[in-house]
Design a protein around this motif. Structure first.
Motif, mmCIF file in Angstrom:
data_model
loop_
_atom_site.group_PDB
_atom_site.id
_atom_site.type_symbol
_atom_site.label_atom_id
_atom_site.label_comp_id
_atom_site.label_asym_id
_atom_site.label_seq_id
_atom_site.Cartn_x
_atom_site.Cartn_y
_atom_site.Cartn_z
ATOM 1 N N GLN A 15 -4.136 -8.723 -6.184
ATOM 2 C CA GLN A 15 -5.257 -7.871 -6.435
ATOM 3 C C GLN A 15 -5.752 -7.328 -4.860
ATOM 4 O OE1 GLN A 15 -7.680 -11.562 -7.823
ATOM 5 N NE2 GLN A 15 -8.388 -10.215 -9.379
ATOM 6 N N ASN A 16 -6.353 -6.353 -4.878
ATOM 7 C CA ASN A 16 -6.684 -5.628 -3.833
ATOM 8 C C ASN A 16 -5.492 -4.958 -3.091
ATOM 9 O OD1 ASN A 16 -8.737 -4.591 -2.310
ATOM 10 N ND2 ASN A 16 -8.829 -6.194 -0.867
ATOM 11 N N ILE A 17 -4.393 -4.549 -3.788
ATOM 12 C CA ILE A 17 -3.330 -4.249 -3.324
ATOM 13 C C ILE A 17 -3.063 -2.604 -3.309
ATOM 14 C CG2 ILE A 17 -1.716 -4.685 -5.214
ATOM 15 C CD1 ILE A 17 -0.277 -6.000 -2.429
ATOM 16 N N LEU A 18 -3.456 -2.154 -4.252
ATOM 17 C CA LEU A 18 -3.222 -0.684 -4.409
ATOM 18 C C LEU A 18 -4.240 0.250 -3.756
ATOM 19 C CD1 LEU A 18 -2.531 -0.332 -8.129
ATOM 20 C CD2 LEU A 18 -0.830 -0.513 -6.364
ATOM 21 N N CYS A 19 -3.645 1.407 -3.001
ATOM 22 C CA CYS A 19 -4.553 2.428 -2.433
ATOM 23 C C CYS A 19 -4.884 3.557 -3.104
ATOM 24 C CB CYS A 19 -4.128 2.734 -1.005
ATOM 25 S SG CYS A 19 -2.435 3.629 -1.242
ATOM 26 N N ASP A 20 -5.654 4.683 -2.668
ATOM 27 C CA ASP A 20 -6.284 5.895 -3.536
ATOM 28 C C ASP A 20 -4.765 6.510 -3.985
ATOM 29 O OD1 ASP A 20 -8.754 5.259 -3.361
ATOM 30 O OD2 ASP A 20 -9.100 6.312 -1.705
ATOM 31 N N ASP A 21 -3.614 6.628 -2.973
ATOM 32 C CA ASP A 21 -2.543 7.284 -3.311
ATOM 33 C C ASP A 21 -1.901 7.000 -4.432
ATOM 34 O OD1 ASP A 21 -3.066 9.103 -1.027
ATOM 35 O OD2 ASP A 21 -1.475 7.901 0.338
ATOM 36 N N ASP A 22 -1.924 5.598 -4.599
ATOM 37 C CA ASP A 22 -1.401 4.918 -5.969
ATOM 38 C C ASP A 22 -1.967 5.351 -7.122
ATOM 39 O OD1 ASP A 22 0.591 3.285 -4.604
ATOM 40 O OD2 ASP A 22 -1.040 1.913 -4.016
ATOM 41 N N TYR A 23 -3.159 5.709 -7.250
ATOM 42 C CA TYR A 23 -3.750 6.070 -8.392
ATOM 43 C C TYR A 23 -3.738 7.663 -8.652
ATOM 44 C CZ TYR A 23 -6.362 1.826 -7.743
ATOM 45 O OH TYR A 23 -6.557 0.492 -7.258
ATOM 46 N N ASP A 24 -3.442 8.425 -7.684
ATOM 47 C CA ASP A 24 -3.241 9.836 -7.762
ATOM 48 C C ASP A 24 -2.061 10.178 -7.843
ATOM 49 O OD1 ASP A 24 -6.077 10.078 -7.373
ATOM 50 O OD2 ASP A 24 -5.702 10.451 -5.126
ATOM 51 N N ASP A 25 -0.660 9.586 -7.487
ATOM 52 C CA ASP A 25 0.610 9.943 -7.418
ATOM 53 C C ASP A 25 1.357 8.944 -8.162
ATOM 54 O OD1 ASP A 25 3.224 10.526 -6.808
ATOM 55 O OD2 ASP A 25 2.901 10.978 -4.608
ATOM 56 N N ASP A 26 1.886 9.192 -9.237
ATOM 57 C CA ASP A 26 2.975 8.350 -10.074
ATOM 58 C C ASP A 26 4.162 7.808 -9.161
ATOM 59 O OD1 ASP A 26 1.162 8.423 -12.257
ATOM 60 O OD2 ASP A 26 2.465 9.856 -13.310
ATOM 61 N N THR A 54 -6.823 1.584 -14.645
ATOM 62 C CA THR A 54 -8.030 1.870 -15.152
ATOM 63 C C THR A 54 -8.758 0.769 -15.349
ATOM 64 O OG1 THR A 54 -7.140 2.000 -17.078
ATOM 65 C CG2 THR A 54 -7.470 4.059 -15.809
ATOM 66 N N GLY A 55 -10.139 0.844 -15.693
ATOM 67 C CA GLY A 55 -10.925 -0.567 -16.189
ATOM 68 C C GLY A 55 -11.128 -1.657 -15.258
ATOM 69 N N SER A 56 -11.335 -2.464 -15.716
ATOM 70 C CA SER A 56 -12.183 -3.835 -14.838
ATOM 71 C C SER A 56 -10.892 -4.255 -14.029
ATOM 72 C CB SER A 56 -12.841 -4.825 -15.442
ATOM 73 O OG SER A 56 -11.604 -5.382 -16.536
ATOM 74 N N GLU A 57 -9.711 -4.282 -14.200
ATOM 75 C CA GLU A 57 -8.467 -4.732 -13.745
ATOM 76 C C GLU A 57 -7.895 -3.694 -12.739
ATOM 77 O OE1 GLU A 57 -6.241 -7.400 -15.835
ATOM 78 O OE2 GLU A 57 -7.861 -8.395 -16.518
ATOM 79 N N LYS A 58 -8.455 -2.550 -12.528
ATOM 80 C CA LYS A 58 -7.890 -1.514 -11.801
ATOM 81 C C LYS A 58 -7.627 -1.902 -10.427
ATOM 82 C CE LYS A 58 -8.958 2.970 -9.972
ATOM 83 N NZ LYS A 58 -9.745 3.930 -9.790
ATOM 84 N N GLY A 59 -6.143 -1.878 -9.889
ATOM 85 C CA GLY A 59 -5.731 -2.023 -8.628
ATOM 86 C C GLY A 59 -4.934 -3.299 -8.700
ATOM 87 N N ASN A 60 -4.749 -4.146 -9.816
ATOM 88 C CA ASN A 60 -3.946 -5.349 -9.822
ATOM 89 C C ASN A 60 -2.678 -5.080 -10.057
ATOM 90 O OD1 ASN A 60 -6.387 -6.421 -9.464
ATOM 91 N ND2 ASN A 60 -6.638 -7.625 -11.720
ATOM 92 N N ILE A 61 -1.920 -5.770 -9.487
ATOM 93 C CA ILE A 61 -0.440 -5.671 -10.002
ATOM 94 C C ILE A 61 0.013 -6.828 -10.537
ATOM 95 C CG2 ILE A 61 2.092 -5.543 -9.200
ATOM 96 C CD1 ILE A 61 1.191 -3.486 -7.281
ATOM 97 N N TYR A 62 0.646 -7.069 -11.766
ATOM 98 C CA TYR A 62 0.951 -8.399 -12.269
ATOM 99 C C TYR A 62 2.369 -8.446 -12.117
ATOM 100 C CZ TYR A 62 -3.633 -8.641 -14.177
ATOM 101 O OH TYR A 62 -5.118 -8.602 -14.403
ATOM 102 N N VAL A 63 2.895 -9.675 -11.575
ATOM 103 C CA VAL A 63 4.183 -9.960 -11.214
ATOM 104 C C VAL A 63 4.660 -11.100 -12.159
ATOM 105 C CG1 VAL A 63 6.045 -10.544 -9.583
ATOM 106 C CG2 VAL A 63 4.283 -9.076 -9.002
ATOM 107 N N THR A 64 5.761 -11.198 -12.984
ATOM 108 C CA THR A 64 6.170 -12.324 -13.868
ATOM 109 C C THR A 64 7.370 -13.103 -13.114
ATOM 110 O OG1 THR A 64 5.526 -10.890 -15.527
ATOM 111 C CG2 THR A 64 7.051 -12.959 -16.130
ATOM 112 N N PHE A 65 7.238 -14.122 -12.776
ATOM 113 C CA PHE A 65 8.117 -15.213 -12.097
ATOM 114 C C PHE A 65 8.823 -16.017 -13.223
ATOM 115 C CE2 PHE A 65 5.636 -14.230 -8.558
ATOM 116 C CZ PHE A 65 6.585 -14.146 -7.276
ATOM 117 N N ASN A 66 9.968 -16.055 -13.073
ATOM 118 C CA ASN A 66 10.733 -16.930 -13.941
ATOM 119 C C ASN A 66 10.451 -18.461 -13.972
ATOM 120 O OD1 ASN A 66 11.666 -14.774 -14.868
ATOM 121 N ND2 ASN A 66 13.827 -15.052 -14.005
#
Length: 173
Positions: A15-26, A54-66
């Motif tokens: 959480q709290n990992i993405l910045c504005d550039d990430d939302y504007d630029d794929d 987007t939404g309430s979880e905007k800015g989160n990155i989910y990483v799946t570990f094995n």
């Protein structure tokens, strides 16, 4: 390679990992996802990483570990780290914990079960891990099994029982 695992999916949320550039630029977003995935892979095998923009979880990155051990190592090392001037929050995703890893999971660590061939030949190591996994399943539901092949814990095999202490105690006997 450092660790070999046999498999359960554990989702960790950054959480709290993405910045504005990430939302504007794929392209920037994809680069950020790959950077976080690369960072997470330092702690163990990762099968997926996705971002919410987007939404309430905007800015989160989910990483799946094995496996849970790798996920916990990543959380321990990365939670509170400052990235791009912001302190990030790294934790187990609740759904992952409830669906795949009951709170009562217990780890058994085996020493002196690997031989020189296991360290020199990845196929041999994979066979040994599979044999240990099959044996471990006789005592209960196994979440993950992996071997340390480098570092302080080189030669140790970690078995995680998701059913908790009872299965782990049976296995140790």
């Amino acid at each position: 390679s450092g660790k070999v695992t046999s498999s359960t999916a554990i989702m960790v949320v950054f959480q709290n990992i993405l910045c504005d550039d990430d939302y504007d630029d794929d392209e920037a977003l994809e680069e950020s996802i790959e950077d976080i995935k690369g960072l997470a892979m330092q702690y163990g095998p990762v099968s997926d990483a996705t971002a919410v923009v987007t939404g309430s979880e905007k800015g989160n990155i989910y990483v799946t570990f094995n496996n849970l051990v790798a996920a916990r190592k990543a959380i321990e090392q990365l939670n509170g780290m400052v990235v791009g001037g912001s302190k990030i929050i790294v934790s187990l995703h609740d759904a992952s914990l409830q669906n795949n890893q009951p709170v009562g999971s217990v780890e058994v660590i085996l020493n002196n079960v690997l031989n020189e061939n296991d360290f020199e030949d990845e196929d041999c190591l994979n066979e040994s891990i599979e044999d240990i996994s099959n044996l471990a399943r006789k005592y209960g539901q196994v979440g993950s099994v992996y071997a340390e092949t480098s570092g302080d814990q080189s030669g140790m095999v970690h078995i995680e029982y998701v059913e908790g202490m009872t299965a782990a105690q049976q296995a140790v006997k």
